[in-house]
Design an enzyme around this catalytic site. Sequence first.
Site, PDB file in Angstrom:
ATOM      1  N   SER A 149      -7.316   2.131   4.454  1.00 59.00           N
ATOM      2  CA  SER A 149      -7.204   2.606   5.834  1.00 59.00           C
ATOM      3  C   SER A 149      -5.841   2.211   6.385  1.00 59.00           C
ATOM      4  CB  SER A 149      -8.352   2.014   6.664  1.00 59.00           C
ATOM      5  OG  SER A 149      -8.392   2.620   7.933  1.00 59.00           O
ATOM      6  N   ASN A 150      -5.708   2.108   7.684  1.00 58.75           N
ATOM      7  CA  ASN A 150      -4.429   1.728   8.291  1.00 58.75           C
ATOM      8  C   ASN A 150      -4.699   0.860   9.520  1.00 58.75           C
ATOM      9  OD1 ASN A 150      -4.749   3.571  10.661  1.00 58.75           O
ATOM     10  ND2 ASN A 150      -4.826   5.066   9.004  1.00 58.75           N
ATOM     11  N   ARG A 151      -3.647   0.481  10.204  1.00 59.60           N
ATOM     12  CA  ARG A 151      -3.795  -0.509  11.275  1.00 59.60           C
ATOM     13  C   ARG A 151      -4.214   0.080  12.623  1.00 59.60           C
ATOM     14  NH1 ARG A 151      -1.779  -5.412   9.801  1.00 59.60           N
ATOM     15  NH2 ARG A 151      -0.361  -5.428   8.022  1.00 59.60           N
TER      16      ARG A 151
END
Length: 401
Positions: free
Chosen positions: A208-210
Site C-alpha cells: 500500500s502507501n502512506r
Amino acid sequence: MLAGKHILLGITGGIAAYKTPELIRLLKAAGAEVKVVCSPQALEFVTPLTLSVVSGNPVVHALYDPNSGEWINHVNLALWADLIVLAPFTVNSLSALVQGKTENAVLVATLCARCPVILVPAMDHDMWVHNTTQRNILQAKELGYHIIEPDYGSLASGLVGHGRMPEPEALVIHLTLFKKLKPWWLGKRFLVSSGGTREALDPVRFISNRSTGKMGVALAEAASVNGAHVTIIRTKGSKIPTLKGMECIEVETALEMQTAIQERAENYDVIGMAAAVADYRIANVNTQKIKKTSEGFPTFDWIENPDILKSLAFKKRNYLLLGFALESKQSLEQAKIKFEKKGVDVLALNTLDNSGAGFEVDTNKVTLITSDSTHELELKSKTEIALEILNFVATCTIKSR
Ligand code: C5P
C-alpha cells in the site's frame, strides 16, 4: 477557524444535554469564546456549575435574577454572539420557537439574534419523524434557521432510529465548516475517493502507501456541511468521516475502487480523486500465506492497474473532474504534464518538498492547475485547503470533449 468566534450555546431540556460540557470544551480548544444560556428544564440534565466552569463564563438560565429582581439582558447576550447554537433543541422548544414564544431565556435570546442561528434537534425517533415536528422544521428553515439533522443510532428510549444529537466532535466540524463554501455547492452531487488502495500479496500481506485519507475526508466533510450530497469511496484502514449523513463505501483494491466509481460516476456533478491508487498489483497473488524458506526470496509478477482518473476524463461527461498529484521532484513541471495526460479539469498538486505537506500530517501545501492558470495556496490545515480547493472548483468548467 473558530478562533476568536463568539458562540452562544443555548441548551434545552433533553437527555443529550449531558454532551454539552464536552462540546463547550472542544469549542474552547478550537479558540472560540463560549457563553451559555439554558432553559430551566436543561438544568435537570446538566448543572450551571459544570457549564460555567467549562465555558469560563456565567450561565444564564432565567429571565431575571429571583433574588435581586434584576432583569437579565438577553438582548446583549444575543448581540454578543457571532453564532447561536441551540443544542440539544427539544421538540417543545422547536414548537415554541416557530411560534415566536418567549417562555424561557433560550428563546428570548434567540429572538434577539442578528447572527446565524443553528438548531440541533435531538429527540426520540418517533417524535423526530412526526408530521408536526417535520412541519416545524420546515417552518424553522423558512424562518431562516439552519438545521443540523440528528444522527441515526441508539436512543435514550432504547429504540434505534433518527434523533440522536451528533457527537460533540461532529458538531465542532459542522460549526467550523458552516457557510464556508460558495452557494454553488448547495445540492451538488459530489463523489470523492479517499485513502490508499491495498494490493494483496497473499491472504495476510498487502502493499500500500502512506495515504491516510485525511485530505479526502476533509473534502467530503466540507462539501457535506455546505449542502452537497456526498459519496465517499474510502479504502479499508483509511480515515472514517466523523460526520454522518454521507454515503460511505469501503473498498480495498484499485480494481474495487474502479468498479465502485465507474458504476456511479454519471450520477455526480463533481468527482474528486483524492485517493492514492496503486499503479500496479500482483498478478500471482498467493492463495496461502507465503512461508519464509531458505530457497530465496519470493518473486511476484506485476500488472498495471487501470488509471481510474484518466478513464473518467477522456469521454463526453457531465461531471467536473478534480485530480490530485503528489510529486517529489520538479513538481510543477511534472504536474503540468500530468494535468494534460490525465485530462482533468483541475489538478491539485502536493509536493514532498514542503514540510507539513502530503501524507500523514494535518496540513497541506497545494497548487491548483487548470488549462489556463496556476494557483499556489499557502500551507494550511487540510480542512482549510479542502475549502479552498472546493471554492476554486466552483469557479471551473468542464472541458468539452
Ligand atoms: O499518476 P498518479 O498516480 O500520480 O496520479 C494521481 C491521480 O490519479 C490521483 O488523483 C489518483 O487518485 C489518480 N489515479 C487513478 N488511478 C490510478 C492511479 C492514480 O485514478 N491507477
